[in-house]
Every structure is written in structure tokens, then in C-alpha cells.
Design a protein around this motif. Structure first.
Motif, PDB file in Angstrom:
ATOM      1  N   ARG A 159       0.858  -1.190   0.000  1.00 20.86           N
ATOM      2  CA  ARG A 159       0.000   0.000   0.000  1.00 20.86           C
ATOM      3  C   ARG A 159       0.890   1.234   0.000  1.00 20.86           C
ATOM      4  N   MET A 160       0.643   2.083  -0.994  1.00 18.70           N
ATOM      5  CA  MET A 160       1.533   3.215  -1.222  1.00 18.70           C
ATOM      6  C   MET A 160       0.731   4.513  -1.274  1.00 18.70           C
ATOM      7  N   GLU A 161       1.207   5.538  -0.584  1.00 22.59           N
ATOM      8  CA  GLU A 161       0.566   6.841  -0.664  1.00 22.59           C
ATOM      9  C   GLU A 161       0.614   7.356  -2.094  1.00 22.59           C
ATOM     10  N   SER A 162      -0.388   8.105  -2.496  1.00 19.31           N
ATOM     11  CA  SER A 162      -0.448   8.602  -3.872  1.00 19.31           C
ATOM     12  C   SER A 162       0.775   9.447  -4.209  1.00 19.31           C
ATOM     13  N   GLY A 163       1.292  10.186  -3.226  1.00 19.38           N
ATOM     14  CA  GLY A 163       2.474  11.025  -3.466  1.00 19.38           C
ATOM     15  C   GLY A 163       3.696  10.207  -3.835  1.00 19.38           C
ATOM     16  N   VAL A 164       3.828   9.029  -3.219  1.00 20.16           N
ATOM     17  CA  VAL A 164       4.953   8.150  -3.540  1.00 20.16           C
ATOM     18  C   VAL A 164       4.790   7.606  -4.962  1.00 20.16           C
ATOM     19  N   ALA A 165       3.565   7.214  -5.307  1.00 14.55           N
ATOM     20  CA  ALA A 165       3.298   6.696  -6.654  1.00 14.55           C
ATOM     21  C   ALA A 165       3.582   7.765  -7.707  1.00 14.55           C
ATOM     22  N   LYS A 166       3.119   8.982  -7.454  1.00  8.33           N
ATOM     23  CA  LYS A 166       3.369  10.068  -8.411  1.00  8.33           C
ATOM     24  C   LYS A 166       4.855  10.408  -8.495  1.00  8.33           C
ATOM     25  N   GLY A 167       5.562  10.192  -7.397  1.00  9.80           N
ATOM     26  CA  GLY A 167       6.992  10.478  -7.372  1.00  9.80           C
ATOM     27  C   GLY A 167       7.790   9.594  -8.316  1.00  9.80           C
ATOM     28  N   LEU A 168       7.237   8.443  -8.692  1.00  9.71           N
ATOM     29  CA  LEU A 168       7.924   7.563  -9.635  1.00  9.71           C
ATOM     30  C   LEU A 168       8.096   8.220 -11.005  1.00  9.71           C
ATOM     31  N   TYR A 169       7.266   9.225 -11.282  1.00  9.80           N
ATOM     32  CA  TYR A 169       7.293   9.903 -12.580  1.00  9.80           C
ATOM     33  C   TYR A 169       8.230  11.103 -12.611  1.00  9.80           C
ATOM     34  N   GLU A 170       8.724  11.509 -11.461  1.00  5.44           N
ATOM     35  CA  GLU A 170       9.452  12.778 -11.382  1.00  5.44           C
ATOM     36  C   GLU A 170      10.673  12.825 -12.292  1.00  5.44           C
ATOM     37  N   GLY A 171      11.498  11.790 -12.251  1.00  3.46           N
ATOM     38  CA  GLY A 171      12.731  11.811 -13.032  1.00  3.46           C
ATOM     39  C   GLY A 171      12.489  12.005 -14.512  1.00  3.46           C
ATOM     40  N   ALA A 172      11.608  11.175 -15.091  1.00  2.99           N
ATOM     41  CA  ALA A 172      11.340  11.253 -16.524  1.00  2.99           C
ATOM     42  C   ALA A 172      10.605  12.540 -16.887  1.00  2.99           C
ATOM     43  N   CYS A 173       9.538  12.841 -16.162  1.00  5.46           N
ATOM     44  CA  CYS A 173       8.698  13.986 -16.523  1.00  5.46           C
ATOM     45  C   CYS A 173       9.411  15.315 -16.324  1.00  5.46           C
ATOM     46  N   ASP A 174      10.185  15.449 -15.254  1.00  5.20           N
ATOM     47  CA  ASP A 174      10.929  16.696 -15.033  1.00  5.20           C
ATOM     48  C   ASP A 174      11.987  16.888 -16.112  1.00  5.20           C
ATOM     49  N   SER A 175      12.631  15.794 -16.519  1.00  8.14           N
ATOM     50  CA  SER A 175      13.637  15.887 -17.592  1.00  8.14           C
ATOM     51  C   SER A 175      12.983  16.320 -18.899  1.00  8.14           C
ATOM     52  N   VAL A 176      11.819  15.756 -19.184  1.00  7.53           N
ATOM     53  CA  VAL A 176      11.085  16.120 -20.405  1.00  7.53           C
ATOM     54  C   VAL A 176      10.697  17.586 -20.380  1.00  7.53           C
ATOM     55  N   ALA A 177      10.161  18.056 -19.235  1.00 10.89           N
ATOM     56  CA  ALA A 177       9.725  19.456 -19.121  1.00 10.89           C
ATOM     57  C   ALA A 177      10.889  20.422 -19.319  1.00 10.89           C
ATOM     58  N   ARG A 178      12.031  20.118 -18.705  1.00 13.58           N
ATOM     59  CA  ARG A 178      13.211  20.980 -18.863  1.00 13.58           C
ATOM     60  C   ARG A 178      13.679  21.004 -20.310  1.00 13.58           C
ATOM     61  N   HIS A 179      13.645  19.833 -20.938  1.00 15.45           N
ATOM     62  CA  HIS A 179      14.099  19.743 -22.329  1.00 15.45           C
ATOM     63  C   HIS A 179      13.186  20.541 -23.258  1.00 15.45           C
ATOM     64  N   LEU A 180      11.889  20.453 -23.044  1.00 17.29           N
ATOM     65  CA  LEU A 180      10.956  21.208 -23.873  1.00 17.29           C
ATOM     66  C   LEU A 180      11.148  22.714 -23.703  1.00 17.29           C
ATOM     67  N   LYS A 181      11.321  23.144 -22.470  1.00 19.97           N
ATOM     68  CA  LYS A 181      11.545  24.582 -22.219  1.00 19.97           C
ATOM     69  C   LYS A 181      12.805  25.057 -22.929  1.00 19.97           C
ATOM     70  N   SER A 182      13.834  24.227 -22.898  1.00 22.79           N
ATOM     71  CA  SER A 182      15.081  24.576 -23.571  1.00 22.79           C
ATOM     72  C   SER A 182      14.886  24.666 -25.084  1.00 22.79           C
ATOM     73  N   LEU A 183      14.129  23.709 -25.645  1.00 18.99           N
ATOM     74  CA  LEU A 183      13.884  23.714 -27.095  1.00 18.99           C
ATOM     75  C   LEU A 183      13.129  24.958 -27.536  1.00 18.99           C
ATOM     76  N   PHE A 184      12.104  25.330 -26.771  1.00 16.29           N
ATOM     77  CA  PHE A 184      11.267  26.461 -27.173  1.00 16.29           C
ATOM     78  C   PHE A 184      11.976  27.805 -26.998  1.00 16.29           C
ATOM     79  N   SER A 185      13.174  27.786 -26.445  1.00 12.58           N
ATOM     80  CA  SER A 185      13.947  29.025 -26.352  1.00 12.58           C
ATOM     81  C   SER A 185      14.831  29.221 -27.582  1.00 12.58           C
ATOM     82  N   GLU A 186      14.899  28.200 -28.455  1.00 13.05           N
ATOM     83  CA  GLU A 186      15.728  28.280 -29.647  1.00 13.05           C
ATOM     84  C   GLU A 186      14.970  28.932 -30.798  1.00 13.05           C
ATOM     85  N   GLY A 187      15.714  29.604 -31.653  1.00 15.83           N
ATOM     86  CA  GLY A 187      15.114  30.407 -32.721  1.00 15.83           C
ATOM     87  C   GLY A 187      14.191  29.647 -33.644  1.00 15.83           C
TER      88      GLY A 187
END
Length: 477
Positions: A351-379
């Protein structure tokens, strides 16, 4: 490479994925009436029903093909249960090896789950052949006179792969019995983009008027999140309706398997990596069942969920832990402050708290978000206002929510079935290759003299010469 066959009756596409693979097809007549009328196979494994099967393959002790997909998992699990699996070769999630290896060699070896080696070409070609033969049998049930020469095949590959990896897949398909005259290679983001162009606005989640994402001249970023990789590229619709790539494909291994790895790491942090390794090696059936259970559960994870998540965990994992540590996981987990009141182990339930379950996504999703922000800053990307989300991992509500929050000023489009976008688009592309704007060509001159210092022997011991092509520039035709 020969000329593509024009006298075909149907197009068949194979999506060879990191985590899941499948196929789809349509006849010429079906395509002319409705390009979206595409048939696919339904695969099952317990409670898990899917239009794709697991990318797992099993070979016997003589390295002869045994089975593929969910069937391979079940057979291998059964052999492991009877302690008869040691001579078998079992491969899973091996597609990423073509992305990981910068210097790919045709004769490179893959390691199976037990560390035994087989030729990568033999493994990949056997998988493609299985999917090819499975599709042929299904077609022949409905169209008894179907033969190989009637089919135009499309094999999808990630856009972020280099040319060597793409050529490796072409050769694997050739070895599987698909000749060049019947074979097309489709980049996954392009195939997905083609599919979405054919969908009505309502199936793209667009209900308001005024916004037409695929009008001539429109630009959009294709976010193709599969099991292994996230492919990101930018397309523009030409006046003819064809696609043109504006920004070279990029991305990383941030796909859905990243979440599975995070879940395994969580378990290993609780019970110890040695226990998880032994559990995987000796209780393969239970190990596979555990991750099938997780696959079903994670498809419903949402950012706004608050209830605890229950996972059924095989009793064998607790037995293995108790044998090594002399106590139950239930008692041990209380000694780990980071999981206090957040994760409980009760019988065969985690039995796992929802916050722990959502935390499994942090590494991938945060990396994706940072990468997208970086891309949209390019000309070249700054003025792009639309993100098209496709691929199986794009079905995740958590990933969708994170991208919307990271890109609040962008139009986010997600088709109703993003996991089938690549397969369906690949079939459409097979019927109409002109929908893709011709690719990039490099022009220049080659040297007439081959210096000894630049000569190299390749993996087949053929003598080649490096760095003898003087590039003048590139043409996008």
C-alpha cells in the motif's frame, strides 16, 4: 536498394517497440475508402489486454526461436518455476541497445536476462519474422490467396536513432524475409503526425472553432513518448499537404520504462538490490506478474489522485527477504524513515501513498519538461505554438499534466488513442509515401586518393576509408 514494389494489395506496418510491439494493416481498397480503417491484433496476458504484445523473445538452448511476446514471458516463467530455464535465452527491453551503442557493429552481441549472449542480428530478425508471420497468418484467414509479394511492409524506427541503427533494422528485416523492394522505413514521429492529420478535430480533443493544427504552413512540435525513448521533432505542413522536418529529431531515454525502473528501484531500496536480483533470477513468473500488475495500475495514475494505491506483491518476495534478513518486509519497512506511514506491506499487498506513486514519474517527466523549455527558447522553435502528444507513454495523465503546466502558452493536442498513432500512421504512409517531404541530402566531393592513415577495418574486416568526403552543404528536397 531496389525500387519499391507498386503491385501490392495491402500495406502492413510493424512497430517494434522497447516495451511493446505490434502490427497493423489495411488493403488498398480499405485505404481508398477510409485511410483510418486499419486492422490490428489484440494480445492478452491475464488482466492485461493490449493492441501490442510485450517485446520479449525466447530461444531454446540451441539458439532456435521458441516464442515471442506475452507467450515468451509465460513460457520462460514456467520453465523458471520448474528450474528448467537455465539453458534458454530470454531477452526483454533490448531495443534500446541500438540507441545506447554509438559505434554499432553488425555482429554485436546481446546479453539475455541471465547474461548469456546471442547475436543481436539474430535476436532482432527473429522478432520481426515472428510478427511478419503472425500477420501473414491473420491476413490469410480473411484473404486466403495472400502471398508475400502482395504486401508492402513498413518498419517504424525512432527518429533519434542514427543511420547505422536504422540500417541495422533494415538488414534485420531483410533477414526476416522482407526484401528491400517491399520494405519502407518510417520515422515514428512522422508516422504519428500523418495519423493525426487524418483524424477529425473531435478525436484530437479540439472542439472550439478557429484552430486548425494541420493547415498548410502550420508548424507543430511532435512529442512522441514511447516505452523506451521520447522523440521530439518539429514539422511543417507544406502546401501539398506533405510533411517537412524543420528541426532535427532529438530526445532521450525518458519513455514509459523509466517509470518501471523507478518502481523497481523503490522496491530495491526497501528490500535491497540483492533480494530484488535474486527474486528476478529465481522467481521469474512472480517477477513478471508483479510488473504486469504495475502496468495495469500505472495507466490510471493521475496528478490529482489522493487515495492510497494497492499492489499485489508475490509472497515469494517476502519469503526471499525473510530468508536473507531474518525478518518480514512489513517489520523492516518501519525502520526506514523515508517510508514511514507512506508505504505499508501487508500480507501480499503493498500500500503506497499517492504522493509516492506520483513520485515515480518525477525523473522522466521533469527531464522532459526541462528539455521542452530549452527547445522552445531556440530560434527555429520559438514561434511554434502547438505540441502534438503521441506514443504509449503520452496516454499517462501525469505526463500530460506536467507538460501542460510546463508549457501553459502552447496548444496541447493528444489524439484519443496516442499509443496507436505510430502504427496507423505507418500504414497510411505505406499507401502514400509522398505524404513525407523528401529527406535531407548532403552534397560534396570525395577524395580520389585514400590515405593509408585513414583506412580502417570494419566489423566484417572489410577495409574502409574514413573522412574522405568534403561536404559543401545540405539540401532539403
Amino acid at each position: 536498394m531496389g525500387t519499391l514494389n507498386e503491385d501490392y494489395l495491402l500495406v502492413a506496418a510493424i512497430d517494434f517497440g522497447t516495451e511493446y510491439s505490434g502490427y497493423a494493416f489495411s488493403t488498398r481498397d480499405d485505404y481508398s475508402r477510409d485511410p483510418l480503417k486499419v486492422a490490428a491484433n489484440t494480445w492478452g496476458a491475464g488482466n492485461l489486454m493490449s493492441l501490442k504484445t510485450s517485446t520479449c523473445v525466447l530461444f531454446d538452448k540451441n539458439k532456435k526461436f521458441h516464442s515471442f511476446g506475452f507467450e515468451a514471458e509465460d513460457y520462460y516463467s514456467g520453465y523458471a518455476l520448474d528450474d528448467e530455464h537455465h539453458d534458454y535465452y530470454f531477452f526483454r527491453r533490448f531495443k534500446m541497445k541500438l540507441f545506447d551503442r554509438m559505434q554499432l557493429k553488425r555482429k554485436f552481441m546481446l546479453e539475455d536476462e541471465m547474461g548469456k549472449k546471442m547475436s543481436a542480428m539474430d535476436v532482432f530478425s527473429a522478432c520481426i519474422k515472428y510478427l511478419k508471420d503472425h500477420l501473414m497468418k491473420r491476413c490469410q484467414r480473411n484473404l486466403p490467396n495472400t502471398i508475400d509479394s502482395h504486401i508492402r511492409w513498413v518498419l517504424t524506427v525512432p527518429a533519434i536513432w542514427n543511420d547505422t541503427s536504422k540500417q541495422f533494422m533494415r538488414e534485420a528485416a531483410n533477414k526476416a524475409g522482407i526484401i528491400d523492394e517491399q520494405l519502407m522505413i518510417a520515422l515514428e514521429p512522422e508516422a504519428a503526425s500523418i495519423y493525426c492529420q487524418h483524424l477529425p478535430m473531435t478525436r484530437l480533443g479540439i472542439t472550439g472553432g478557429g484552430f486548425v493544427p494541420f493547415a498548410p504552413g502550420s508548424k507543430y512540435l511532435v512529442f512522441d513518448a514511447g516505452g523506451g525513448t521520447v522523440d521530439i521533432t518539429v514539422h511543417e505542413i507544406q502546401s501539398s499537404g506533405s510533411l517537412k522536418e524543420l528541426y532535427k529529431a532529438n530526445g532521450r531515454n525518458w519513455g514509459g520504462t523509466y517509470i518501471d525502473i523507478a518502481f523497481r528501484n523503490l522496491l530495491a531500496d526497501i528490500v535491497g538490490n540483492d533480494v530484488m536480483d535474486d527474486f528476478q533470477a529465481t522467481q521469474m513468473m512472480d517477477y513478471i506478474d508483479l510488473f504486469r500488475e504495475f502496468e495495469v495500475k500505472k495507466r490510471n495514475f493521475k496528478n490529482d489522485m489522493t487515495e492510497r494505491i494497492n499492489f499485489k506483491v508475490p509472497i515469494a518476495l517476502n519469503d526471499d527477504f525473510k530468508q536473507k534478513r531474518g525478518k518480514n518486509i512489513k517489520d523492516h519497512i518501519k525502520t526506514k524513515p523515508q517510508y514511514d506511514q507512506k508505504v505499508n506491506w501487508i500480507g501480499d499487498k503493498l500500500r503506497m501513498e499517492s504522493g509516492v506513486a506520483k513520485g515515480l514519474y518525477e525523473g522522466a517527466c521533469d527531464s522532459v519538461a526541462r528539455h521542452l523549455k530549452s527547445l522552445f527558447s531556440e530560434g527555429q522553435v520559438k514561434d511554434v505554438q502547438t505540441i502534438l502528444m503521441v506514443g504509449g507513454f503520452s496516454e499517462s495523465p501525469i505526463l500530460q499534466d506536467i507538460i501542460r503546466k510546463a508549457m501553459p502558452d502552447k496548444n496541447i493536442i493528444k489524439p484519443a488513442d496516442p499509443g496507436l498513432a505510430v502504427l496507423t500512421g505507418a500504414v497510411i504512409y505505406g499507401h502514400n509515401p509522398s505524404v513525407i517531404h523528401a529527406g535531407r541530402y548532403t552534397y560534396g566531393v570525395k577524395a580520389k586518393v585514400y590515405p593509408e592513415a585513414k583506412k580502417i577495418a570494419d566489423y566484417d574486416k572489410d577495409v574502409l576509408c574514413a573522412d574522405i568526403f568534403d561536404i559543401f552543404g545540405h539540401l532539403m528536397l
